[in-house]
Design a protein around this motif. Structure first.
Motif, mmCIF file in Angstrom:
data_model
loop_
_atom_site.group_PDB
_atom_site.id
_atom_site.type_symbol
_atom_site.label_atom_id
_atom_site.label_comp_id
_atom_site.label_asym_id
_atom_site.label_seq_id
_atom_site.Cartn_x
_atom_site.Cartn_y
_atom_site.Cartn_z
ATOM 1 N N GLY A 250 98.180 -18.215 102.123
ATOM 2 C CA GLY A 250 98.878 -16.939 102.201
ATOM 3 C C GLY A 250 98.930 -16.185 100.885
ATOM 4 N N GLU A 251 98.835 -16.921 99.773
ATOM 5 C CA GLU A 251 98.976 -16.284 98.471
ATOM 6 C C GLU A 251 97.951 -15.173 98.245
ATOM 7 N N LYS A 252 96.738 -15.392 98.766
ATOM 8 C CA LYS A 252 95.676 -14.405 98.547
ATOM 9 C C LYS A 252 95.477 -13.503 99.754
ATOM 10 N N GLU A 253 96.487 -13.414 100.614
ATOM 11 C CA GLU A 253 96.368 -12.556 101.783
ATOM 12 C C GLU A 253 97.158 -11.285 101.551
ATOM 13 N N ILE A 254 96.500 -10.170 101.778
ATOM 14 C CA ILE A 254 97.233 -8.905 101.778
ATOM 15 C C ILE A 254 97.703 -8.702 103.214
ATOM 16 N N PRO A 255 98.999 -8.526 103.447
ATOM 17 C CA PRO A 255 99.462 -8.422 104.835
ATOM 18 C C PRO A 255 98.800 -7.262 105.576
ATOM 19 N N PHE A 256 98.389 -7.558 106.817
ATOM 20 C CA PHE A 256 97.802 -6.535 107.678
ATOM 21 C C PHE A 256 98.894 -5.524 107.998
ATOM 22 N N PRO A 257 98.608 -4.225 107.898
ATOM 23 C CA PRO A 257 99.694 -3.247 107.983
ATOM 24 C C PRO A 257 100.159 -2.902 109.391
ATOM 25 N N GLY A 258 99.463 -3.356 110.430
ATOM 26 C CA GLY A 258 99.705 -2.834 111.780
ATOM 27 C C GLY A 258 101.114 -2.998 112.318
ATOM 28 N N LEU A 259 101.365 -2.337 113.444
ATOM 29 C CA LEU A 259 102.658 -2.410 114.129
ATOM 30 C C LEU A 259 102.888 -3.827 114.634
ATOM 31 N N ALA A 260 104.145 -4.257 114.632
ATOM 32 C CA ALA A 260 104.464 -5.600 115.121
ATOM 33 C C ALA A 260 104.202 -5.699 116.620
ATOM 34 N N GLU A 261 104.518 -4.631 117.357
ATOM 35 C CA GLU A 261 104.346 -4.667 118.811
ATOM 36 C C GLU A 261 103.679 -3.397 119.302
ATOM 37 N N PRO A 262 102.376 -3.273 119.109
ATOM 38 C CA PRO A 262 101.710 -2.055 119.595
ATOM 39 C C PRO A 262 101.610 -2.066 121.120
ATOM 40 N N HIS A 263 102.099 -0.984 121.754
ATOM 41 C CA HIS A 263 102.002 -0.888 123.212
ATOM 42 C C HIS A 263 100.695 -0.230 123.630
ATOM 43 N N SER A 264 100.044 0.460 122.685
ATOM 44 C CA SER A 264 98.720 1.015 122.953
ATOM 45 C C SER A 264 97.856 0.774 121.725
ATOM 46 N N GLN A 265 96.633 0.356 121.949
ATOM 47 C CA GLN A 265 95.715 0.114 120.844
ATOM 48 C C GLN A 265 94.349 0.674 121.209
ATOM 49 N N LEU A 266 93.682 1.242 120.213
ATOM 50 C CA LEU A 266 92.317 1.725 120.429
ATOM 51 C C LEU A 266 91.523 1.482 119.155
ATOM 52 N N ALA A 267 90.463 0.709 119.283
ATOM 53 C CA ALA A 267 89.573 0.437 118.151
ATOM 54 C C ALA A 267 88.189 0.926 118.518
ATOM 55 N N VAL A 268 87.579 1.730 117.643
ATOM 56 C CA VAL A 268 86.211 2.182 117.913
ATOM 57 C C VAL A 268 85.325 1.768 116.743
ATOM 58 N N PRO A 269 84.124 1.258 117.049
ATOM 59 C CA PRO A 269 83.234 0.834 115.970
ATOM 60 C C PRO A 269 82.624 2.041 115.267
ATOM 61 N N ILE A 270 82.449 1.911 113.967
ATOM 62 C CA ILE A 270 81.723 2.927 113.201
ATOM 63 C C ILE A 270 80.325 2.364 112.966
ATOM 64 N N VAL A 271 79.353 3.024 113.568
ATOM 65 C CA VAL A 271 77.984 2.520 113.558
ATOM 66 C C VAL A 271 77.066 3.643 113.107
ATOM 67 N N ALA A 272 76.088 3.317 112.258
ATOM 68 C CA ALA A 272 75.063 4.319 111.906
ATOM 69 C C ALA A 272 73.720 3.615 111.850
ATOM 70 N N GLY A 273 72.734 4.244 112.455
ATOM 71 C CA GLY A 273 71.413 3.630 112.487
ATOM 72 C C GLY A 273 71.440 2.255 113.117
ATOM 73 N N GLY A 274 72.324 2.059 114.062
ATOM 74 C CA GLY A 274 72.415 0.776 114.742
ATOM 75 C C GLY A 274 73.128 -0.292 113.936
ATOM 76 N N ARG A 275 73.615 0.045 112.756
ATOM 77 C CA ARG A 275 74.229 -0.941 111.869
ATOM 78 C C ARG A 275 75.745 -0.729 111.859
ATOM 79 N N LEU A 276 76.486 -1.811 112.000
ATOM 80 C CA LEU A 276 77.948 -1.725 111.972
ATOM 81 C C LEU A 276 78.414 -1.443 110.548
ATOM 82 N N LEU A 277 79.200 -0.379 110.380
ATOM 83 C CA LEU A 277 79.749 -0.057 109.058
ATOM 84 C C LEU A 277 81.240 -0.367 108.981
ATOM 85 N N GLY A 278 81.926 -0.258 110.108
ATOM 86 C CA GLY A 278 83.369 -0.499 110.066
ATOM 87 C C GLY A 278 84.008 -0.214 111.411
#
Lengths: 438, 166
Positions: A250-278
């Motif tokens: 845990g010492e080297k972990e930066i806490p993930f900032p997200g909501l403790a209880e998200p009731h809606s979530q949407l993640a979309v990939p960022i892709v260019a030239g077929g390559r995943l960027l984020g």
């Protein structure tokens, strides 16, 4: 009026179970309840298959089916005449439906029962509305085109990655009323994503990591598919607790900032030239907050972001000429910067700052600074063999933004200041004592 | 296989009470090309001897299913309770399709009130339920004898054929 699948997509949010009728080869009909009707494209839907059932046996022998869905705001019903085409048990569509089912299962109290076995893909032959006339009051899906256009125009003005990220998050807040968002970049060498920008959290969480394949964000990245969950999910795999997915100290972990209880979530990939960027991730405390139209709009924005990121990556290598500006003298109390070469983690006055590529970069910059240099170029970092940058495709600009933002949050006496295209200065306000751990 | 007159009825008293109130029901038929059709039932009545089920269908909202049922009689009816997910399915042959009696109209209204009560527990407004259950003005009564009954409550036992309880 010709009905289209796009015009009735809100029926597929999973708030109300759908039904399906099939018929056995001997002509015996069958009715079953469906957890999920998933919009694939204008001509196809995918149905969730969770239990070995009569429906499945029937469509394998006789591919025709009829599904009934309800418009959740009005109660208007639609019947979809379907033809079974094929079954998928892995891949983007399957993973998307599996994640959504986890949300639907929690919403309906069926978490222990619902498990996606396969996604069954059907051609839509006909859509019929039960009401003799589709009621005028039937709400039309929100038109996100003006918001998309406004965001897109903001992004088009950006000249570097840092402003692109800032404009994206500001645009989502202003034009889409999104309160919580983050952008994560893909670190291919370590199969992880690291947060590079966020909106709406007490702690920015810049530098926090998510393993590829873990949770909504990791699955969206790993499968290069959007993942949208409309309800709070009790499913451990999709709920928060992402920290454990990495299983590190845990010492080297930066806490993930997200909501403790998200009731809606949407993640979309960022892709260019077929390559995943984020990944671009948005969440809300409200259920059913993000619609198919939000998913469409964010996918379009992610496409623009991807191309811009790729462009800045190639354009971020300014010229070699180095204006000689002597480092400003530092003053005040000494700051202790300690490097652990095992994972290139860097601690400042005993507090964890950063690790990996960004840690290596900081160490190099401080080492050069100690020898009287303060001006640097992206190009020299890219070419420096001592940095061992993981891959030519690794986004150096993103690493620098991560380092810059972590320093700003945790160690303001060290600053990375942009001085031109592909160039920056390391400003050191306090004397630095560099310690390399054995 | 048809039940004999002296066999116990397929539905228990509990089954009969379950299907008639607080449930959502869907009716399927199939056409001469064996293509299925689906419609929402507007209520169901179990005969006193529990051997005949009468399901109510709107002629305007369920035209295709009714046509299938008139053509060949093959019928499937699934009944589920939204708050518990408890689900039963019945399969059989339609014996007759007749206009509603006065008692049937009262039955449809009572059923609808029970569904409004059930779905209000899940946060739905009465207007929503009235739209879902629209079309009762021109309903007909579809009578059939269930040959088979299945447990369809989601879970590992879903699809299990249920026998009459002796």
């Amino acid at each position: 009026m010709n009905l289209t699948l796009e015009s009735i997509r809100r029926c597929f949010e999973g708030a109300i179970p759908a039904q399906i009728a099939t018929s056995a080869p001997d002509g015996t009909p069958n009715v079953a309840y469906l957890s999920q009707v998933h919009y694939v494209d204008s001509g196809h839907v995918a149905l969730s298959f969770q239990f070995f059932s009569k429906t499945r046996a029937n469509v394998l022998a006789n591919p025709y089916a009829q599904a009934q869905v309800i418009e959740p705001a009005t109660g208007v019903q639609y019947q979809l005449s379907l033809q079974y085409l094929r079954t998928e048990t892995e891949g983007p569509l399957f993973e998307y439906m599996k994640a959504r089912l986890a949300g639907v299962a929690s919403q309906t109290g069926m978490s222990k029962v619902f498990k996606l076995r396969s996604s069954d893909i059907y051609r839509v032959l006909d859509i019929h509305c039960t009401e003799p006339a589709v009621p005028e009051s039937s709400p039309m899906p929100a038109n996100h085109m003006p918001a998309l256009r406004a965001c897109s125009a903001r992004l088009a003005k950006c000249t570097d990655l840092s402003s692109l990220l800032d404009e994206l998050l500001a645009g989502l807040a202003q034009h889409f009323d999104i309160d919580h968002a983050m952008v994560l970049m893909f670190d291919g060498a370590n199969a992880r994503l690291y947060t590079v920008a966020s909106l709406g959290y007490a702690e920015s969480g810049v530098g926090s990591e998510v393993a590829l394949g873990a949770g909504v964000i990791g699955v969206a990245a790993g499968q290069q598919t959007p993942i949208r969950i409309a309800f709070l999910t009790g499913d451990y795999a999709y709920s928060r607790a992402l920290r454990d997915s990495l299983g590190e100290d845990g010492e080297k972990e930066i806490p993930f900032p997200g909501l403790a209880e998200p009731h809606s979530q949407l993640a979309v990939p960022i892709v260019a030239g077929g390559r995943l960027l984020g990944v671009l991730y948005v969440e809300s405390e409200q259920k059913l907050r993000f619609t198919y139209e939000d998913e469409d709009a964010l996918m379009a924005l992610a496409g623009q972001i991807g191309f811009a990121m790729q462009l800045f990556e190639h354009n971020s290598e300014g010229g070699d000429e180095q204006p000689v500006v002597p480092a400003l003298p530092a003053s005040g109390a000494e700051v202790a910067v300690k490097l652990y070469p095992a994972d290139n983690s860097v601690f400042v006055d005993g507090e964890y700052l950063i690790k990996g590529v960004a840690g290596t970069i900081l160490w190099k910059l401080l080492s050069d600074h100690a020898r009287g240099r303060s001006e640097f170029s992206n190009r020299e970092l890219r070419l420096d063999p001592s940095l061992r940058l993981p891959d030519i495709s690794d986004n150096l600009e993103a690493r620098l933004i991560l380092l810059q933002r972590r320093l700003a949050e945790r160690c303001p006496c060290l600053r990375i200041e942009k001085t031109g295209r592909g160039r920056f200065r390391l400003a050191v306000e306090r004397p630095v004592r560099m310690i390399e751990s054995p | 296989m048809r039940a004999k007159a002296d066999d116990p009825p397929l539905l228990s008293e509990a089954n009969a009470a379950f299907v008639q109130r607080f449930t959502s029901m869907n009716v399927a038929g199939r056409d001469a090309q064996n293509r299925p059709a689906l419609a929402r039932g507007l209520g169901i009545r179990v005969s006193p001897d529990r051997r005949t089920l009468t399901v109510f269908l709107s002629t305007t909202h369920s035209a295709r299913v009714l046509q299938c049922l008139r053509e060949n009689g093959a019928i499937a009816v699934a009944v589920t309770r939204p708050t518990t997910h408890e689900t039963l399915q019945f399969k059989g042959r339609v014996r007759e399709i007749v206009p509603l009696s006065v008692g049937d109209r009262a039955e449809i209204a009572a059923y609808r009130d029970s569904v409004i009560e059930e779905l209000m527990r899940l946060g739905y407004r009465p207007e929503f339920v009235k739209t879902v259950l629209a079309g009762s003005e021109d309903s007909v009564a579809v009578k059939f004898e269930p040959d088979e009954m299945f447990n369809q409550t989601p879970g590992p036992k879903a699809g299990e054929k249920l026998a009459a309880q002796t």
